[in-house]
Design an enzyme around this catalytic site. Sequence first.
Site, PDB file in Angstrom:
ATOM      1  N   ARG A 111      73.589  14.186  47.791  1.00  0.00           N
ATOM      2  CA  ARG A 111      73.955  13.003  47.198  1.00  0.00           C
ATOM      3  C   ARG A 111      74.936  11.686  48.849  1.00  0.00           C
ATOM      4  O   ARG A 111      74.842  12.615  49.678  1.00  0.00           O
ATOM      5  CB  ARG A 111      75.419  12.759  45.946  1.00  0.00           C
ATOM      6  CG  ARG A 111      74.548  13.293  45.473  1.00  0.00           C
ATOM      7  CD  ARG A 111      76.157  13.573  43.934  1.00  0.00           C
ATOM      8  NE  ARG A 111      76.668  14.664  44.329  1.00  0.00           N
ATOM      9  CZ  ARG A 111      77.291  15.245  44.807  1.00  0.00           C
ATOM     10  NH1 ARG A 111      78.845  13.604  45.285  1.00  0.00           N
ATOM     11  NH2 ARG A 111      78.610  15.539  45.821  1.00  0.00           N
ATOM     12  N   TYR A 122      65.765  13.127  46.007  1.00  0.00           N
ATOM     13  CA  TYR A 122      66.907  14.329  45.932  1.00  0.00           C
ATOM     14  C   TYR A 122      68.081  13.781  44.390  1.00  0.00           C
ATOM     15  O   TYR A 122      68.799  12.837  44.632  1.00  0.00           O
ATOM     16  CB  TYR A 122      67.613  14.521  46.657  1.00  0.00           C
ATOM     17  CG  TYR A 122      68.986  15.445  46.230  1.00  0.00           C
ATOM     18  CD1 TYR A 122      68.038  16.816  46.765  1.00  0.00           C
ATOM     19  CD2 TYR A 122      69.652  15.356  46.515  1.00  0.00           C
ATOM     20  CE1 TYR A 122      68.846  17.707  46.286  1.00  0.00           C
ATOM     21  CE2 TYR A 122      71.081  16.229  45.964  1.00  0.00           C
ATOM     22  CZ  TYR A 122      70.187  17.550  45.896  1.00  0.00           C
ATOM     23  OH  TYR A 122      71.118  18.769  45.800  1.00  0.00           O
ATOM     24  N   LYS A 142      74.827  12.476  37.023  1.00  0.00           N
ATOM     25  CA  LYS A 142      76.069  11.907  37.856  1.00  0.00           C
ATOM     26  C   LYS A 142      76.252  10.682  38.010  1.00  0.00           C
ATOM     27  O   LYS A 142      77.581  10.148  37.424  1.00  0.00           O
ATOM     28  CB  LYS A 142      76.333  12.383  39.468  1.00  0.00           C
ATOM     29  CG  LYS A 142      76.414  13.908  39.539  1.00  0.00           C
ATOM     30  CD  LYS A 142      77.469  14.623  39.054  1.00  0.00           C
ATOM     31  CE  LYS A 142      78.366  16.079  39.183  1.00  0.00           C
ATOM     32  NZ  LYS A 142      77.752  17.038  40.502  1.00  0.00           N
ATOM     33  N   HIS A 178      84.191  16.424  35.595  1.00  0.00           N
ATOM     34  CA  HIS A 178      82.996  17.084  36.465  1.00  0.00           C
ATOM     35  C   HIS A 178      83.586  18.577  36.039  1.00  0.00           C
ATOM     36  O   HIS A 178      84.360  19.242  37.240  1.00  0.00           O
ATOM     37  CB  HIS A 178      83.566  16.691  37.700  1.00  0.00           C
ATOM     38  CG  HIS A 178      82.169  17.317  39.051  1.00  0.00           C
ATOM     39  ND1 HIS A 178      82.447  17.481  40.096  1.00  0.00           N
ATOM     40  CD2 HIS A 178      81.345  17.542  38.229  1.00  0.00           C
ATOM     41  CE1 HIS A 178      81.154  18.016  40.365  1.00  0.00           C
ATOM     42  NE2 HIS A 178      80.385  18.207  40.254  1.00  0.00           N
ATOM     43  N   ASP A 185      78.341  22.131  34.873  1.00  0.00           N
ATOM     44  CA  ASP A 185      78.859  20.669  35.591  1.00  0.00           C
ATOM     45  C   ASP A 185      79.511  19.695  34.922  1.00  0.00           C
ATOM     46  O   ASP A 185      80.487  19.279  36.103  1.00  0.00           O
ATOM     47  CB  ASP A 185      77.632  20.286  36.399  1.00  0.00           C
ATOM     48  CG  ASP A 185      77.368  19.881  37.380  1.00  0.00           C
ATOM     49  OD1 ASP A 185      78.500  20.284  38.331  1.00  0.00           O
ATOM     50  OD2 ASP A 185      77.055  18.390  37.436  1.00  0.00           O
TER      51      ASP A 185
HETATM   52  P1  GTP Z   1      77.308  21.591  42.078  1.00  0.00           P
HETATM   53  O1  GTP Z   1      76.615  22.344  41.969  1.00  0.00           O
HETATM   54  O2  GTP Z   1      77.992  21.037  42.965  1.00  0.00           O
HETATM   55  O3  GTP Z   1      78.476  20.996  40.898  1.00  0.00           O
HETATM   56  O4  GTP Z   1      78.500  23.599  42.771  1.00  0.00           O
HETATM   57  P2  GTP Z   1      79.486  24.287  42.003  1.00  0.00           P
HETATM   58  O5  GTP Z   1      80.418  23.588  41.716  1.00  0.00           O
HETATM   59  O6  GTP Z   1      78.534  25.051  40.472  1.00  0.00           O
HETATM   60  O7  GTP Z   1      79.003  25.364  42.986  1.00  0.00           O
HETATM   61  P3  GTP Z   1      78.609  26.973  42.833  1.00  0.00           P
HETATM   62  O8  GTP Z   1      78.765  27.607  42.077  1.00  0.00           O
HETATM   63  O9  GTP Z   1      77.278  26.700  43.036  1.00  0.00           O
HETATM   64  O10 GTP Z   1      79.310  27.039  44.171  1.00  0.00           O
HETATM   65  C1  GTP Z   1      79.347  27.223  45.389  1.00  0.00           C
HETATM   66  C2  GTP Z   1      79.447  28.405  46.532  1.00  0.00           C
HETATM   67  O11 GTP Z   1      80.623  28.624  46.299  1.00  0.00           O
HETATM   68  C3  GTP Z   1      78.497  29.370  46.468  1.00  0.00           C
HETATM   69  O12 GTP Z   1      77.994  29.430  47.417  1.00  0.00           O
HETATM   70  C4  GTP Z   1      78.933  30.390  46.077  1.00  0.00           C
HETATM   71  O13 GTP Z   1      78.721  32.128  46.144  1.00  0.00           O
HETATM   72  C5  GTP Z   1      80.504  30.373  46.341  1.00  0.00           C
HETATM   73  N1  GTP Z   1      81.261  30.601  45.633  1.00  0.00           N
HETATM   74  C6  GTP Z   1      81.461  30.643  43.850  1.00  0.00           C
HETATM   75  N2  GTP Z   1      82.662  31.322  43.379  1.00  0.00           N
HETATM   76  C7  GTP Z   1      83.102  32.026  44.319  1.00  0.00           C
HETATM   77  C8  GTP Z   1      84.322  32.999  44.486  1.00  0.00           C
HETATM   78  O14 GTP Z   1      84.949  33.165  43.269  1.00  0.00           O
HETATM   79  N3  GTP Z   1      84.839  32.649  45.308  1.00  0.00           N
HETATM   80  C9  GTP Z   1      84.436  32.430  46.526  1.00  0.00           C
HETATM   81  N4  GTP Z   1      84.485  32.967  48.247  1.00  0.00           N
HETATM   82  N5  GTP Z   1      83.122  31.714  47.127  1.00  0.00           N
HETATM   83  C10 GTP Z   1      83.138  31.259  45.161  1.00  0.00           C
HETATM   84  C1  SPV Z   2      77.425  17.843  43.097  1.00  0.00           C
HETATM   85  O1  SPV Z   2      77.334  17.448  43.818  1.00  0.00           O
HETATM   86  O2  SPV Z   2      78.443  18.095  42.198  1.00  0.00           O
HETATM   87  C2  SPV Z   2      75.987  18.481  41.622  1.00  0.00           C
HETATM   88  C3  SPV Z   2      74.762  17.687  42.632  1.00  0.00           C
HETATM   89  O3  SPV Z   2      76.474  18.344  40.971  1.00  0.00           O
HETATM   90  S1  SPV Z   2      73.859  16.842  41.879  1.00  0.00           S
HETATM   91  O4  SPV Z   2      73.787  16.401  41.143  1.00  0.00           O
HETATM   92  O5  SPV Z   2      72.787  16.250  43.885  1.00  0.00           O
HETATM   93  O6  SPV Z   2      75.036  15.648  42.426  1.00  0.00           O
HETATM   94 MN    MN Z   3      78.313  19.346  39.988  1.00  0.00          MN
END
Ligand code: GTP
Ligand code: SPV
Ligand code: MN
Length: 590
Positions: A71, A199, A208, A228, A279
């Site tokens: 983004r 993207y 979003k 979110h 999400d």
């Molecule tokens: P978006 O899709 O961008 O909104 O991200 P998200 O909030 O869903 O994050 P996601 O669960 O994909 O995690 C992102 C990163 O954080 C990954 O590299 C995970 O390995 C790391 N991560 C997630 N949970 C934990 C945790 O409990 N501890 C640690 N140390 N890292 C974590």
């Molecule tokens: C985020 O960035 O919080 C996402 C990925 O979940 S995107 O759809 O690119 O916003």
């Molecule tokens: Mn997100």
Amino acid sequence: MALTTNKSILDWLDEKIELVNPDKVLWIDGSEAQLEELRKEAVQTGEMIKLNEEKLPGCYLHRTKPNDVARVEDRTLICTPTEEEAGPTNHWKDPEECYKMLYDIARVTYQGRTMYVIPYSMGPVASPFSKIGIEITDSIYVVLNMAIMTRVGKEVLDCLGDSDEWIRGFHAKCDVDPEKRWIVQFPQDNTIISVNSAYGGNVLLGKKCFALRIASFLGKNEGWMAEHMLILGIENPQGETKYICAAFPSACGKTNLAMLIPPESYLKRGYKVFTVGDDISWIRKGPDGRLYAINPENGFFGVAPGTNEKSNFNALESTKKNTIFTNVALNLDDNTVWWERLTKERPANALDWKGNPWPIDSTENGAHPNSRFTAPTKNCPCLSPEFENPQGVPISAIIFGGRRAKLAPLVYQSRDWNHGVFVGSAMASETTAAAAGAVGVVRSDPMAMLPFCGYNMADYWGHWIEMGKKLGDKAPKIFNVNWFRKDDEGNFMWPGFGDNLRVLNWILKRCDGEVGAKETEIGFVPNAEDINIEGLEGEVSIDSLNDMLSVDKELWLEDTKRIEELYAKFNGRVPKELVESLETLKKNVQ
Ligand code: GTP
Ligand code: SPV
Ligand code: MN
């Protein structure tokens, strides 16, 4: 042929056709046959690569331009009539000037291309929570992603009928020129325009742009909330399920928490976890006065790196069929995909995310840090049986959290709803690869909505306060967590992932009044012995737990300055309840 006789749609479409001058127009009807045709075409043109049909049936790899991998927050605009309505945390342009700028960029850009018209529903078709959008795009990749992430096709148009209550979404990839890239929301016009990107969050306009930026504005006017937040259900050994919503900034663990696998000792006792969403949550007050949430999406657009059998088995399983991978590495030996930490060893013979040879001694990443999978929710082994429930699920607790190496304890509870809103407004987190720009810098990110709030953030906080008044004593309890606290050597102190259930369990006990807590300067902090660390021997001790739960007054005093600076940007518009909470915090930590 048009799939609808809805005049508001047809008129809008005619205008856009005249503007961009497509070779032809194709309505997306939602049929598998049509989608399969498009997949074939995308493979023929090289837009997508078909992966190993045995190991990854129905899966494809797509690579974006290297300048178009996340983004772009400083090119994301909220075009309200006045700048004040967008507020100091959004970028703004005058709507009239902005339409002109965007239409000049988009003019005749579909020449030689097809215009795809995607009718889609956010939320189960015809649920009282749901909203309908039409996205036009010149990208098959967008069509195929939208077909996973949302409910698309003719049934959506049938549900809409003649109504003009739908969100206009116009996307043109143009030349993918970063200098002319704009992601623009016009909340008053229910309109989104996105140019020069191809993207994820920039172009899958249901996500979003609609489900957060436009929907947060609709929610304020209609008395509901777009957040979110992930939604998960926790079933206890007695068979009762409670639901939690949690807001963490991008790439801070929502998908992981939403799909967590309980630690061994919890599994043995009969705990189960179910994913409703990973999400976005649309939340409203239900007939019984409690808060109910749905996940408006139909797929997961998840971060690939770090996802593996151990860290997130359920997410990995979700990607084993009918999934689109974006910007990951290609394993040339068996035509499958790879990303950092998927397996211990990287594939010997592979292309990197740009499609270049990836030498075995390379120090570069194979997959981009913000590479993603687009997977259907129905692939998820722990998908909640309530996922399609048009009434949503009742929420017991709301959690805020972020990446804070220091400061925020593992978990604490706000004193009440208004104080909880303050805690959300005061959130800060280290930046991640999900948005273009520096990574690892602490910045304020209220409610994880900084890049996603479609109007003045101070008014958004006011809306939270109002919702609390409407809910009264039926309001969920509000907590803050931090899985990312680090020790002096820079190691994460808390094991995270599945073990986060230990913290959720304390949170649910607090909701039921089953466990005490220490009242501290910042709110209620657990007594260390009330967080179950059975089975974590060698990883977490009572001493380290006490460290993770400690409140460093000096650091907090420092942090109140950041909050004060944030509030000051709003020129007196911040709700008084939040200003009072800030004053209380300052007094407490002085
Ligand atoms: P978006 O899709 O961008 O909104 O991200 P998200 O909030 O869903 O994050 P996601 O669960 O994909 O995690 C992102 C990163 O954080 C990954 O590299 C995970 O390995 C790391 N991560 C997630 N949970 C934990 C945790 O409990 N501890 C640690 N140390 N890292 C974590
Ligand atoms: C985020 O960035 O919080 C996402 C990925 O979940 S995107 O759809 O690119 O916003
Ligand atoms: Mn997100």
